[in-house]
Design a protein around this motif. Structure first.
Motif, mmCIF file in Angstrom:
data_model
loop_
_atom_site.group_PDB
_atom_site.id
_atom_site.type_symbol
_atom_site.label_atom_id
_atom_site.label_comp_id
_atom_site.label_asym_id
_atom_site.label_seq_id
_atom_site.Cartn_x
_atom_site.Cartn_y
_atom_site.Cartn_z
ATOM 1 N N MET A 161 -29.147 102.974 -60.719
ATOM 2 C CA MET A 161 -28.672 103.055 -62.098
ATOM 3 C C MET A 161 -29.106 101.844 -62.928
ATOM 4 O O MET A 161 -29.343 101.969 -64.133
ATOM 5 N N ILE A 162 -29.220 100.677 -62.293
ATOM 6 C CA ILE A 162 -29.751 99.503 -63.003
ATOM 7 C C ILE A 162 -31.163 99.809 -63.509
ATOM 8 O O ILE A 162 -31.504 99.527 -64.663
ATOM 9 N N LEU A 163 -31.978 100.384 -62.643
ATOM 10 C CA LEU A 163 -33.351 100.692 -63.015
ATOM 11 C C LEU A 163 -33.411 101.810 -64.056
ATOM 12 O O LEU A 163 -34.241 101.771 -64.965
ATOM 13 N N PHE A 164 -32.530 102.785 -63.921
ATOM 14 C CA PHE A 164 -32.527 103.865 -64.919
ATOM 15 C C PHE A 164 -32.170 103.321 -66.302
ATOM 16 O O PHE A 164 -32.830 103.640 -67.300
ATOM 17 N N ARG A 165 -31.125 102.492 -66.370
ATOM 18 C CA ARG A 165 -30.722 101.931 -67.661
ATOM 19 C C ARG A 165 -31.829 101.052 -68.254
ATOM 20 O O ARG A 165 -32.053 101.035 -69.464
#
Length: 346
Positions: free
Chosen positions: A313-317
């Protein structure tokens, strides 16, 4: 965490594509089926995600790769649950997560997985690294030359260009184990360390933290090892037998990795279960059972699912709206349990 498209699809007995068409009023779908899906979604508390719609409309398919090493161990199976949850969420937002599961610890397989994901067009990678110079060089290559951001989880590579790390502060975990062990054995005697892989940074830092704290706080404790079992119960048993034969006056064992069953079986074989104080890691596998039997005295846990979920999710955001991680080191909480704090339902 919100309800995902996959959860609605499973509840309705239809495909995720059918759910997407029903909720977004697009494509061919029978009215009665669409109405039933919308009712199920409402009952489950589903809230349409505007970011997901925008992403879908822009046809900008964000593709994130995940490399999971030692994937067959009980702990990594729990990490995998977190990855799957993130995958569902990214899927519902119009992105894609590619997962590579490596059953063992291998630098070569890790590099091959990174290169395969690059060939598949991933925009970012979340990965469990190991302590090898070639891995460090590859992380830097991907970040600097290919502009593919990397988040490490479970094990870190601080001296690389990786974006951030999500996982346990392994050095502090080792220190906590040393404090517990020092009290268990009365501050003196022989204590052994058995670990998984010397190339695993997380396990190595547990060993370092354990040894440094014993030296500082319990100088009369003699440290034996570490011995390495490659997270295999049979090899862990062999390492334990070797230690017991060479140190018949052994007072404690700190087990930093998977392999607890092998250690406990060998302690039982030699009639030392319970008398040799044992500290292990993670609330999974048969660890609670071994604790109830008195073979394990303390377990030190960490949030496995967050380690799987949050890196994705860090990478998606980051890829979707440029949101940077909250910090370079995102440590999960360290939990400690004994036989009196085992959850009632386990």
């Amino acid at each position: 965490m919100g309800v995902t498209i996959r959860q609605i699809a499973e509840a309705a007995g239809v495909s995720r594509g059918t759910v997407d068409r029903a909720l977004n009023n697009r494509g061919r779908i029978k009215p009665e089926v669409a109405d039933r899906i919308r009712q199920i979604a409402e009952e489950m508390g589903y809230k349409p995600n505007q970011l997901g719609r925008a992403l879908s409309m822009s046809k900008n398919n964000i593709k994130i790769g995940v490399i999971l090493q030692a994937a067959e161990t009980p702990f990594m199976q729990c990490v995998l649950e977190g990855i799957e949850r993130a995958k569902d969420e990214v899927d519902s937002l119009g992105g894609t997560v590619l997962l590579c599961k490596i059953p063992h610890i291998s630098g070569r397989d890790t590099i091959d997985a990174m290169e395969h994901m690059r060939s598949e067009g991933v925009s970012a990678i979340a990965m469990v690294p190991i302590e090898e110079e070639e891995i460090k060089a590859h992380i830097n290559l991907f970040v600097e030359e290919y502009h593919i951001p990397i988040v490490t989880f479970n094990s870190d590579m601080e001296d690389t260009k990786r974006l951030c790390f999500v996982g346990q502060n392994a050095f502090q975990c080792g220190r906590a184990a040393a404090g517990l062990m020092g009290e268990l054995v009365g501050g003196c005697g022989k204590v052994a360390v058995i670990s998984g892989y010397s190339s695993n940074p997380s396990l190595s830092n547990r060993v370092l933290g354990f040894g440094s704290e014993l030296k500082a706080k319990y100088p009369e404790i003699e440290l034996v090892g570490p011995e390495y079992c490659f997270e295999d119960n049979h090899l862990a048993g062999q390492a334990t037998e070797k230690i017991l034969k060479e140190n018949p006056d052994l007072k404690g064992i700190y087990m930093t990795s998977h392999g607890e069953e092998g250690v406990c079986r060998m302690l039982a074989k030699y009639g030392r279960a319970g008398t040799v104080k044992m500290i292990a890691n993670d609330f999974m596998g048969k660890n609670y059972e071994l604790m109830r039997e008195g073979s394990i005295h303390f377990l030190i846990g960490q949030d496995a699912q967050i380690q799987g979920y949050e890196p994705v999710m860090i990478l998606f955001r980051l890829l979707f709206n440029g949101e940077q991680p909250k910090g370079e080191l995102q440590y999960t909480e360290i939990f400690i349990r004994n036989e009196y704090t085992i959850p009632e339902n386990l």
